[in-house]
Write a protein that holds these residues in place. Structure first.
Motif, PDB file in Angstrom:
ATOM      1  N   THR A  10     -25.019 -53.874 -13.556  1.00 28.72           N
ATOM      2  CA  THR A  10     -23.603 -54.005 -13.911  1.00 28.72           C
ATOM      3  C   THR A  10     -22.702 -54.073 -12.584  1.00 28.72           C
ATOM      4  OG1 THR A  10     -24.087 -52.975 -15.786  1.00 28.72           O
ATOM      5  CG2 THR A  10     -21.975 -52.656 -14.728  1.00 28.72           C
ATOM      6  N   ALA A  11     -23.183 -53.390 -11.592  1.00 31.93           N
ATOM      7  CA  ALA A  11     -22.395 -53.208 -10.303  1.00 31.93           C
ATOM      8  C   ALA A  11     -22.104 -54.869  -9.569  1.00 31.93           C
ATOM      9  CB  ALA A  11     -22.845 -52.201  -9.714  1.00 31.93           C
ATOM     10  N   ILE A  12     -23.524 -55.141  -9.497  1.00 32.23           N
ATOM     11  CA  ILE A  12     -23.661 -56.396  -9.071  1.00 32.23           C
ATOM     12  C   ILE A  12     -22.759 -57.524  -9.716  1.00 32.23           C
ATOM     13  CG2 ILE A  12     -25.123 -58.400  -8.404  1.00 32.23           C
ATOM     14  CD1 ILE A  12     -27.386 -56.281  -7.591  1.00 32.23           C
ATOM     15  N   ALA A  13     -22.685 -57.697 -10.702  1.00 32.19           N
ATOM     16  CA  ALA A  13     -22.150 -58.624 -11.783  1.00 32.19           C
ATOM     17  C   ALA A  13     -20.480 -58.383 -11.628  1.00 32.19           C
ATOM     18  CB  ALA A  13     -22.651 -58.394 -13.405  1.00 32.19           C
ATOM     19  N   ALA A  14     -20.066 -57.209 -11.485  1.00 37.52           N
ATOM     20  CA  ALA A  14     -18.771 -56.755 -11.540  1.00 37.52           C
ATOM     21  C   ALA A  14     -18.186 -57.095 -10.065  1.00 37.52           C
ATOM     22  CB  ALA A  14     -18.393 -55.315 -11.645  1.00 37.52           C
ATOM     23  N   SER A  15     -19.138 -56.960  -9.013  1.00 37.20           N
ATOM     24  CA  SER A  15     -18.717 -57.403  -7.862  1.00 37.20           C
ATOM     25  C   SER A  15     -18.541 -58.919  -7.622  1.00 37.20           C
ATOM     26  CB  SER A  15     -19.701 -57.208  -6.661  1.00 37.20           C
ATOM     27  OG  SER A  15     -19.443 -57.283  -5.350  1.00 37.20           O
ATOM     28  N   ILE A  16     -19.465 -59.828  -8.417  1.00 37.08           N
ATOM     29  CA  ILE A  16     -19.385 -61.124  -8.265  1.00 37.08           C
ATOM     30  C   ILE A  16     -18.192 -61.451  -9.095  1.00 37.08           C
ATOM     31  CG2 ILE A  16     -20.507 -63.214  -9.132  1.00 37.08           C
ATOM     32  CD1 ILE A  16     -22.947 -61.750  -8.385  1.00 37.08           C
ATOM     33  N   VAL A  17     -17.843 -61.145 -10.250  1.00 37.81           N
ATOM     34  CA  VAL A  17     -16.570 -61.264 -10.929  1.00 37.81           C
ATOM     35  C   VAL A  17     -15.525 -61.242 -10.198  1.00 37.81           C
ATOM     36  CG1 VAL A  17     -15.425 -60.747 -13.127  1.00 37.81           C
ATOM     37  CG2 VAL A  17     -17.770 -61.132 -13.184  1.00 37.81           C
ATOM     38  N   ALA A  18     -15.402 -59.964  -9.332  1.00 32.40           N
ATOM     39  CA  ALA A  18     -14.087 -59.386  -8.491  1.00 32.40           C
ATOM     40  C   ALA A  18     -13.831 -60.476  -7.781  1.00 32.40           C
ATOM     41  CB  ALA A  18     -14.408 -58.107  -8.219  1.00 32.40           C
ATOM     42  N   TYR A  29     -10.810 -60.800  -1.205  1.00 31.55           N
ATOM     43  CA  TYR A  29     -12.111 -60.568  -2.114  1.00 31.55           C
ATOM     44  C   TYR A  29     -13.022 -59.614  -1.553  1.00 31.55           C
ATOM     45  CZ  TYR A  29     -14.415 -63.551   1.347  1.00 31.55           C
ATOM     46  OH  TYR A  29     -14.884 -63.893   2.734  1.00 31.55           O
ATOM     47  N   SER A  30     -13.118 -59.267  -0.059  1.00 32.80           N
ATOM     48  CA  SER A  30     -14.119 -58.347   0.306  1.00 32.80           C
ATOM     49  C   SER A  30     -13.700 -56.985  -0.212  1.00 32.80           C
ATOM     50  CB  SER A  30     -14.177 -58.289   1.737  1.00 32.80           C
ATOM     51  OG  SER A  30     -13.042 -58.012   2.513  1.00 32.80           O
ATOM     52  N   TYR A  31     -12.407 -56.683  -0.092  1.00 30.11           N
ATOM     53  CA  TYR A  31     -11.957 -55.314  -0.507  1.00 30.11           C
ATOM     54  C   TYR A  31     -12.348 -55.242  -2.118  1.00 30.11           C
ATOM     55  CZ  TYR A  31      -8.210 -51.850  -2.180  1.00 30.11           C
ATOM     56  OH  TYR A  31      -7.701 -50.631  -2.759  1.00 30.11           O
ATOM     57  N   TRP A  32     -11.824 -56.109  -2.841  1.00 29.01           N
ATOM     58  CA  TRP A  32     -12.183 -56.087  -4.388  1.00 29.01           C
ATOM     59  C   TRP A  32     -13.661 -55.900  -4.815  1.00 29.01           C
ATOM     60  CZ3 TRP A  32      -9.050 -54.101  -7.618  1.00 29.01           C
ATOM     61  CH2 TRP A  32      -7.550 -54.073  -7.305  1.00 29.01           C
ATOM     62  N   MET A  33     -14.422 -56.914  -4.116  1.00 30.86           N
ATOM     63  CA  MET A  33     -15.784 -56.698  -4.044  1.00 30.86           C
ATOM     64  C   MET A  33     -16.416 -55.258  -4.051  1.00 30.86           C
ATOM     65  SD  MET A  33     -17.144 -60.132  -2.645  1.00 30.86           S
ATOM     66  CE  MET A  33     -18.979 -59.864  -2.860  1.00 30.86           C
ATOM     67  N   ALA A  34     -15.945 -54.886  -2.764  1.00 30.91           N
ATOM     68  CA  ALA A  34     -16.547 -53.450  -2.558  1.00 30.91           C
ATOM     69  C   ALA A  34     -15.978 -52.542  -3.568  1.00 30.91           C
ATOM     70  CB  ALA A  34     -16.129 -52.849  -1.092  1.00 30.91           C
TER      71      ALA A  34
END
Length: 73
Positions: A10-18, A29-34
């Motif tokens: 879930t965390a990896i998928a949320a990071s990609i979607v973000a 994008y790096s801020y929102w991915m993290a």
């Protein structure tokens, strides 16, 4: 053990979607991915934010930060 795997996926998928949403909304994008990796519901918050007009904000490089703090040498 299954919950850890589920949370990780879930965390990896949320990071990609973000990352994709941040690119569309012209945000860093790096801020929102993290943050979305650490707290996956932040993707919903990003989805609700408006798109930024103008150039995408960027993080200063380490050299720029060093020059700003210590002055040019």
């Amino acid at each position: 053990m299954q919950w850890i795997v589920l949370w990780g996926a879930t965390a990896i998928a949320a990071s990609i979607v973000a990352a994709v949403l941040a690119g569309v909304k012209n945000r860093d994008y790096s801020y929102w991915m993290a943050w979305s990796f650490l707290v996956p519901p932040f993707v919903i918050w990003l989805l609700l934010l408006p798109r930024i007009k103008g150039p995408r904000p960027r993080q200063p490089t380490l050299d720029e930060i060093d020059r700003r703090e210590n002055g040019p040498h």
